[in-house]
Design a protein around this motif. Structure first.
Motif, PDB file in Angstrom:
ATOM      1  N   CYS A  17       0.799  -1.172   0.029  1.00  0.00           N
ATOM      2  CA  CYS A  17       0.046   0.003   0.020  1.00  0.00           C
ATOM      3  C   CYS A  17       0.895   1.318   0.064  1.00  0.00           C
TER       4      CYS A  17
ATOM      5  N   ILE B  38      -0.912  -5.658   0.514  1.00  0.00           N
ATOM      6  CA  ILE B  38      -2.316  -5.515  -0.047  1.00  0.00           C
ATOM      7  C   ILE B  38      -2.712  -7.200  -0.126  1.00  0.00           C
TER       8      ILE B  38
ATOM      9  N   SER C 153      -8.054  -9.118  -1.747  1.00  0.00           N
ATOM     10  CA  SER C 153      -8.794  -7.861  -1.060  1.00  0.00           C
ATOM     11  C   SER C 153      -8.861  -6.946  -2.194  1.00  0.00           C
TER      12      SER C 153
ATOM     13  N   LYS D  31      -8.125  -3.364  -3.976  1.00  0.00           N
ATOM     14  CA  LYS D  31      -7.212  -2.511  -3.855  1.00  0.00           C
ATOM     15  C   LYS D  31      -7.531  -1.438  -5.097  1.00  0.00           C
TER      16      LYS D  31
ATOM     17  N   HIS E 179      -4.601   0.067  -0.237  1.00  0.00           N
ATOM     18  CA  HIS E 179      -5.650  -0.484   0.428  1.00  0.00           C
ATOM     19  C   HIS E 179      -7.119   0.358   0.298  1.00  0.00           C
TER      20      HIS E 179
END
Length: 279
Positions: free
Chosen positions: A101, A108, A112, A114, A123
């Protein structure tokens, strides 16, 4: 007499022995493993009938051999990633290969959400407006001085205001008399057409397109009566409070151009010396 039940390959009797069926044919364990067992990617040994065969993309492992290439922890029934055909647990893969990040410098994690902009990653919760600190998410934003701003904050802090409508100018403004305008607000005083991208002039600090300026203020040609703009270096002839376009300054009788030549007048007409010698 009891019917024989033999291995399909070596023909040895299977009575009282373990065997494996393959396509309805029985095989002794030894023959089956020799003919059909997969080879483990890790230890290169056959994966026997008594072992669990774990497979991924046509590759096979013993259960005990199915582990992370770096930390050696078992990957059985756990999420994993691959890099250069090596198995990696999620943590090792993230530490080694995942994006960091740009804001908090932490990994990251795969899977997830991003945000990415000009080669940097964030993030989702770290990608915030520099001014209000609210997450930008998928909303429009404007970068400035290595920081990102949501549009309302950018307009409040940096944008110039249009001298006409008093609203912020975020893209593609026009400067006239050292004052900022929206392109849509910078209009001809006469016809109200947009002036951005075309030639224009002004009178008493009001902007006009060439057509409106000529129709309202330009002198009229004594020959064709059309306006003489005199703009952009166009030439015209002036004589006794009358004006002509260069192309219109011709002898009334023979139409020869009189630009740069002597001429005579006969009331409102201009004549070349040849045609005027009889007057």
């Amino acid at each position: 007499m009891t019917e024989r039940y033999d291995c399909h390959y070596c023909k040895e009797s299977l009575f009282g022995k373990k065997y494996v069926l393959r396509e309805d044919n029985p095989y002794c364990v030894k023959c089956y493993e020799s003919l059909y067992s997969n080879t483990c990617e890790e230890c290169k040994k056959p994966i026997g009938c008594n072992s669990r065969d774990l497979s991924y993309k046509d590759r096979h492992w013993h259960e005990d051999c199915f582990h992370c290439f770096q930390c050696k922890r078992s990957l059985v029934d756990k999420p994993f990633s691959t890099k250069d055909e090596q198995l990696l647990c999620t943590e090792c893969y993230s530490n080694e290969y995942s994006s960091k990040c740009h804001e908090c410098k932490k990994t990251i994690m795969p899977g997830s959400r991003k945000m990415e902009h000009k080669g940097n990653s964030w993030h989702e919760t770290c990608f915030t407006c520099q001014r209000c600190q609210q997450p930008i998410g998928t909303k429009s934003f404007i970068p400035k001085d290595n920081h990102n701003y949501c549009v309302p904050c950018y307009e409040k802090q940096f944008a110039m205001q249009c001298v006409h409508c008093k609203k912020p100018i975020t893209t593609g403004g026009v400067t006239y008399h050292d004052q900022p305008w929206h392109k849509d607000c910078f209009l001809c005083t006469g016809c109200k057409q947009q002036l951005s991208g075309q030639r224009f002039t002004s009178r008493d600090d009001f902007a006009y397109c060439l057509n409106c300026f000529c129709n309202l203020y330009a002198k009229k040609c004594a020959s064709c009566t059309s306006p003489i703009s005199g703009l952009g270096g166009s030439k015209y002839i002036s004589f006794e409070e009358r004006q002509w376009h260069n192309d219109c300054f011709n002898c009334k009788k023979c139409s020869v151009s009189l630009v740069g030549r002597g001429f005579l007048t006969d009331r409102d007409d201009i004549l070349c010396p040849e045609c005027g010698k009889d007057i």
